[in-house]
Design a protein around this motif. Structure first.
Motif, mmCIF file in Angstrom:
data_model
loop_
_atom_site.group_PDB
_atom_site.id
_atom_site.type_symbol
_atom_site.label_atom_id
_atom_site.label_comp_id
_atom_site.label_asym_id
_atom_site.label_seq_id
_atom_site.Cartn_x
_atom_site.Cartn_y
_atom_site.Cartn_z
ATOM 1 N N VAL A 1 0.837 -1.206 0.000
ATOM 2 C CA VAL A 1 0.000 0.000 0.000
ATOM 3 C C VAL A 1 0.872 1.257 0.000
ATOM 4 C CG1 VAL A 1 -1.728 1.327 1.277
ATOM 5 C CG2 VAL A 1 -1.932 -1.158 1.123
ATOM 6 N N GLY A 2 1.923 1.245 0.814
ATOM 7 C CA GLY A 2 2.837 2.387 0.841
ATOM 8 C C GLY A 2 3.503 2.609 -0.497
ATOM 9 N N LEU A 3 3.888 1.519 -1.160
ATOM 10 C CA LEU A 3 4.531 1.626 -2.470
ATOM 11 C C LEU A 3 3.574 2.197 -3.504
ATOM 12 C CD1 LEU A 3 7.197 0.945 -3.933
ATOM 13 C CD2 LEU A 3 6.160 -1.251 -4.554
ATOM 14 N N VAL A 4 2.309 1.777 -3.432
ATOM 15 C CA VAL A 4 1.299 2.314 -4.348
ATOM 16 C C VAL A 4 1.118 3.815 -4.123
ATOM 17 C CG1 VAL A 4 -1.161 2.308 -4.909
ATOM 18 C CG2 VAL A 4 0.055 0.149 -4.665
ATOM 19 N N LEU A 5 1.054 4.219 -2.864
ATOM 20 C CA LEU A 5 0.883 5.645 -2.554
ATOM 21 C C LEU A 5 2.073 6.465 -3.047
ATOM 22 C CD1 LEU A 5 -0.660 5.460 1.040
ATOM 23 C CD2 LEU A 5 -1.828 6.007 -1.109
ATOM 24 N N ILE A 6 3.271 5.919 -2.904
ATOM 25 C CA ILE A 6 4.458 6.618 -3.413
ATOM 26 C C ILE A 6 4.399 6.703 -4.932
ATOM 27 C CG2 ILE A 6 6.966 6.452 -3.694
ATOM 28 C CD1 ILE A 6 7.070 5.207 -0.900
ATOM 29 N N GLY A 7 3.997 5.586 -5.562
ATOM 30 C CA GLY A 7 3.886 5.579 -7.014
ATOM 31 C C GLY A 7 2.855 6.553 -7.539
ATOM 32 N N LEU A 8 1.794 6.789 -6.762
ATOM 33 C CA LEU A 8 0.767 7.753 -7.170
ATOM 34 C C LEU A 8 1.176 9.189 -6.833
ATOM 35 C CD1 LEU A 8 -2.458 5.856 -6.005
ATOM 36 C CD2 LEU A 8 -1.632 6.136 -8.344
ATOM 37 N N ALA B 1 -5.042 -3.582 -8.209
ATOM 38 C CA ALA B 1 -5.700 -4.851 -7.905
ATOM 39 C C ALA B 1 -4.937 -5.621 -6.828
ATOM 40 C CB ALA B 1 -5.822 -5.695 -9.174
ATOM 41 N N ALA B 2 -3.609 -5.665 -6.934
ATOM 42 C CA ALA B 2 -2.807 -6.375 -5.938
ATOM 43 C C ALA B 2 -2.942 -5.726 -4.561
ATOM 44 C CB ALA B 2 -1.336 -6.400 -6.369
ATOM 45 N N ALA B 3 -2.930 -4.396 -4.522
ATOM 46 C CA ALA B 3 -3.060 -3.686 -3.248
ATOM 47 C C ALA B 3 -4.417 -3.954 -2.601
ATOM 48 C CB ALA B 3 -2.861 -2.187 -3.454
ATOM 49 N N PHE C 1 -7.690 -6.616 1.630
ATOM 50 C CA PHE C 1 -8.750 -7.545 2.022
ATOM 51 C C PHE C 1 -8.183 -8.715 2.815
ATOM 52 C CE2 PHE C 1 -11.532 -11.207 1.197
ATOM 53 C CZ PHE C 1 -12.734 -10.699 1.671
ATOM 54 N N SER C 2 -7.030 -9.224 2.395
ATOM 55 C CA SER C 2 -6.407 -10.332 3.115
ATOM 56 C C SER C 2 -6.046 -9.937 4.540
ATOM 57 C CB SER C 2 -5.156 -10.804 2.366
ATOM 58 O OG SER C 2 -5.492 -11.363 1.112
ATOM 59 N N LEU D 1 -0.078 -12.952 -6.125
ATOM 60 C CA LEU D 1 1.280 -13.332 -6.530
ATOM 61 C C LEU D 1 1.438 -13.234 -8.049
ATOM 62 C CD1 LEU D 1 4.070 -14.414 -5.830
ATOM 63 C CD2 LEU D 1 3.127 -16.740 -5.917
ATOM 64 N N LEU D 2 0.424 -13.676 -8.781
ATOM 65 C CA LEU D 2 0.461 -13.551 -10.243
ATOM 66 C C LEU D 2 0.490 -12.084 -10.662
ATOM 67 C CD1 LEU D 2 -2.112 -16.324 -11.266
ATOM 68 C CD2 LEU D 2 0.379 -16.449 -11.379
ATOM 69 N N LEU D 3 -0.267 -11.249 -9.948
ATOM 70 C CA LEU D 3 -0.264 -9.815 -10.246
ATOM 71 C C LEU D 3 1.106 -9.200 -9.960
ATOM 72 C CD1 LEU D 3 -3.753 -8.812 -8.806
ATOM 73 C CD2 LEU D 3 -3.087 -8.853 -11.218
ATOM 74 N N PHE D 4 1.770 -9.659 -8.899
ATOM 75 C CA PHE D 4 3.108 -9.145 -8.590
ATOM 76 C C PHE D 4 4.099 -9.522 -9.688
ATOM 77 C CE2 PHE D 4 1.763 -9.230 -3.945
ATOM 78 C CZ PHE D 4 1.661 -7.857 -3.873
ATOM 79 N N ILE D 5 3.958 -10.730 -10.217
ATOM 80 C CA ILE D 5 4.811 -11.132 -11.340
ATOM 81 C C ILE D 5 4.548 -10.214 -12.538
ATOM 82 C CG2 ILE D 5 5.310 -12.975 -12.994
ATOM 83 C CD1 ILE D 5 4.617 -14.981 -10.767
ATOM 84 N N GLY D 6 3.269 -9.940 -12.783
ATOM 85 C CA GLY D 6 2.918 -9.007 -13.849
ATOM 86 C C GLY D 6 3.453 -7.611 -13.578
ATOM 87 N N GLN D 7 3.465 -7.218 -12.301
ATOM 88 C CA GLN D 7 4.010 -5.918 -11.927
ATOM 89 C C GLN D 7 5.483 -5.806 -12.279
ATOM 90 O OE1 GLN D 7 1.701 -3.597 -11.492
ATOM 91 N NE2 GLN D 7 2.435 -2.928 -9.510
ATOM 92 N N ALA D 8 6.225 -6.876 -12.036
ATOM 93 C CA ALA D 8 7.652 -6.858 -12.352
ATOM 94 C C ALA D 8 7.873 -6.666 -13.846
ATOM 95 C CB ALA D 8 8.303 -8.151 -11.875
ATOM 96 N N MET D 9 7.058 -7.341 -14.652
ATOM 97 C CA MET D 9 7.220 -7.254 -16.106
ATOM 98 C C MET D 9 6.770 -5.898 -16.642
ATOM 99 S SD MET D 9 5.823 -11.080 -17.021
ATOM 100 C CE MET D 9 6.094 -10.894 -18.781
ATOM 101 N N THR D 10 5.583 -5.445 -16.213
ATOM 102 C CA THR D 10 5.076 -4.170 -16.721
ATOM 103 C C THR D 10 5.872 -2.993 -16.181
ATOM 104 O OG1 THR D 10 3.430 -4.105 -14.933
ATOM 105 C CG2 THR D 10 2.743 -5.052 -17.037
ATOM 106 N N GLY D 11 6.372 -3.112 -14.952
ATOM 107 C CA GLY D 11 7.183 -2.031 -14.391
ATOM 108 C C GLY D 11 8.481 -1.855 -15.153
#
Length: 233
Positions: A68-75, A159-161, A166-167, A194-204
């Motif tokens: 969540v912190g990383l998303v906020l920094i990214g935004l 979506a990952a955040a 929720f978890s 976890l799949l979204l994080f893998i996608g994050q690495a590729m898209t990032g």
């Protein structure tokens, strides 16, 4: 590189240095926790220490906050850049104030989500945290790649955040539910995350290749990205 370019590297640097190694540790402890539970269920003596479950939960809590912190920094970077570039505080002070308040509300809601115990309040603060991220994500300046949402770093990250939030909110219910329904939900959602994080690495990585340096922007943005051509000087 100018200061703005260095600030743009804060988000990916934290992801590489802290968040992704943390993801690896959480997944490792999750696997060990599951293996120990299965061995115990089959009346087998497990060599996996009991502490793995506690460590998995602690690191999972850290991971949610980190994501969540990383998303906020990214935004915050593109939103702040847009505010400064367009001198938004002089044109629309209310919008600037609203953006600032949303950042504060989102952070406070996440902190309170860690602290509250009743399910109702966990649901409220989880909703506020998720809503804050989504609202901030639709502010001017944020590049969302709406035309390719299925391959968007932004949408994968949001979506990952939301899944991590929720978890975190349902963790106390997992230990109370003897039917293991919440544990199953937790496992499924985090496998998707976890799949979204893998996608994050590729898209990032892709986006870092596409983002020009500050001094290059006036020239790069003259290009025709659809036809992959640029004007010749």
């Amino acid at each position: 590189m100018e200061l703005a370019d260095f600030l743009g590297l804060v988000h990916p640097a934290i992801a590489v240095f802290f968040v992704f190694p943390l993801i690896g540790m959480v997944v490792n402890f999750a696997w060990q926790t599951r293996q120990r539970r299965l061995e115990s269920k089959n009346s087998q003596k497990s060599k996996i220490p009991p502490v793995v479950g506690v460590e998995h939960r602690q690191l999972g809590n850290w991971l949610t906050g980190a994501v969540v912190g990383l998303v906020l920094i990214g935004l915050a970077y593109p939103i702040g850049k847009n505010i400064i570039k367009n001198q938004l505080w002089a044109k629309d002070a209310f919008q600037v104030t609203f953006i600032f308040v949303m950042f504060v509300v989102t952070i406070v809601s996440l902190v309170l989500l860690y602290r509250v115990k009743p399910p109702l309040w966990r649901g409220i603060f989880a909703t506020l945290t998720g809503a804050g991220i989504v609202i901030l994500g639709y502010q001017d300046g944020v590049f969302r790649r709406d035309n390719e949402w299925y391959w968007s770093h932004y949408y994968y990250g949001i979506a990952a955040a939301l899944l991590m939030i929720f978890s975190l909110a349902i963790v106390p219910d997992i230990y109370k539910d003897r039917s293991n329904r919440w544990r199953t939900v937790h496992t499924i959602l985090n496998c998707i995350a976890l799949l979204l994080f893998i996608g994050q690495a590729m898209t990032g990585t892709r986006d870092l290749l596409e983002i020009p340096l500050s001094w290059q922007e006036p020239y790069i943005y003259q290009c025709d990205f659809a036809n992959k051509t640029c004007p010749r000087g």
